[in-house]
Design a protein around this motif. Sequence first.
Motif, PDB file in Angstrom:
ATOM      1  N   VAL A 243       4.775  17.402 -16.297  1.00 34.96           N
ATOM      2  CA  VAL A 243       4.629  17.348 -17.764  1.00 34.96           C
ATOM      3  C   VAL A 243       3.583  18.352 -18.219  1.00 34.96           C
ATOM      4  CG1 VAL A 243       3.878  15.898 -19.688  1.00 34.96           C
ATOM      5  CG2 VAL A 243       5.478  14.984 -18.000  1.00 34.96           C
ATOM      6  N   SER A 244       2.489  18.441 -17.459  1.00 37.36           N
ATOM      7  CA  SER A 244       1.429  19.396 -17.789  1.00 37.36           C
ATOM      8  C   SER A 244       1.960  20.827 -17.738  1.00 37.36           C
ATOM      9  CB  SER A 244       0.274  19.221 -16.806  1.00 37.36           C
ATOM     10  OG  SER A 244      -0.685  20.224 -16.980  1.00 37.36           O
TER      11      SER A 244
ATOM     12  N   ALA B  45       4.151   9.897  -7.102  1.00 40.33           N
ATOM     13  CA  ALA B  45       5.195  10.182  -8.093  1.00 40.33           C
ATOM     14  C   ALA B  45       4.581  10.341  -9.478  1.00 40.33           C
ATOM     15  CB  ALA B  45       6.241   9.072  -8.098  1.00 40.33           C
ATOM     16  N   THR B  46       3.607   9.491  -9.790  1.00 43.41           N
ATOM     17  CA  THR B  46       2.925   9.582 -11.092  1.00 43.41           C
ATOM     18  C   THR B  46       2.167  10.899 -11.199  1.00 43.41           C
ATOM     19  OG1 THR B  46       2.696   7.178 -11.165  1.00 43.41           O
ATOM     20  CG2 THR B  46       1.299   8.446 -12.639  1.00 43.41           C
ATOM     21  N   ASN B  47       1.453  11.244 -10.137  1.00 43.96           N
ATOM     22  CA  ASN B  47       0.721  12.526 -10.155  1.00 43.96           C
ATOM     23  C   ASN B  47       1.679  13.695 -10.303  1.00 43.96           C
ATOM     24  OD1 ASN B  47      -1.804  11.376  -9.946  1.00 43.96           O
ATOM     25  ND2 ASN B  47      -1.909  11.519  -7.708  1.00 43.96           N
TER      26      ASN B  47
ATOM     27  N   LYS C 246       0.833  -1.201   0.000  1.00 43.64           N
ATOM     28  CA  LYS C 246       0.000   0.000   0.000  1.00 43.64           C
ATOM     29  C   LYS C 246       0.873   1.258   0.000  1.00 43.64           C
ATOM     30  CE  LYS C 246      -4.204  -1.691   2.156  1.00 43.64           C
ATOM     31  NZ  LYS C 246      -5.074  -1.628   3.345  1.00 43.64           N
ATOM     32  N   SER C 247       1.935   1.260   0.792  1.00 43.54           N
ATOM     33  CA  SER C 247       2.782   2.440   0.846  1.00 43.54           C
ATOM     34  C   SER C 247       3.545   2.624  -0.465  1.00 43.54           C
ATOM     35  CB  SER C 247       3.711   2.385   2.050  1.00 43.54           C
ATOM     36  OG  SER C 247       4.915   1.744   1.763  1.00 43.54           O
ATOM     37  N   ARG C 248       3.978   1.497  -1.072  1.00 42.00           N
ATOM     38  CA  ARG C 248       4.623   1.593  -2.395  1.00 42.00           C
ATOM     39  C   ARG C 248       3.634   2.098  -3.439  1.00 42.00           C
ATOM     40  NH1 ARG C 248       7.243  -3.905  -3.453  1.00 42.00           N
ATOM     41  NH2 ARG C 248       7.358  -4.246  -1.247  1.00 42.00           N
TER      42      ARG C 248
END
Length: 136
Positions: free
Chosen positions: A38-39, A30-32, A21-23
Amino acid sequence: LTMSDQPPPEEAPAASNDKNKSRDEACRQATNQMFHNVSEYIKGEIFASTEDYKLLEQMNRAVSEKYAGMTTQAVTLHEQMTKLQQRYAQIQPYLDQIDDVDHAVSNLEETACVLDDYTRRLEAKYKQLVVAARKS
């Protein structure tokens, strides 16, 4: 393997589940963050491109106005040149007369020089004759 090496059966899945869950949460964050970065990058690129197009548009307008002014000047110069050519055509007969008078005056000066030279020679001969007549 012995039983002492392995965690108790009920603790192992819970610890593993919390780790997963923590990963997953770290991966989501990190993805957000990556999507946000990028945005922002794309927004910056679009903004820069928009500013470039605005600048090109301003330059295009400025050049267009400059060429419009130059066109107006060229038309005005053409009209003035046409008027000057018409005026020159109107005074051309007078210029021709002036040239004719100048030529006639040059011829008259040449004739006056020849006549003056002839008069000097004639006067010199007359003086010789008067001197010769007094001696005789």
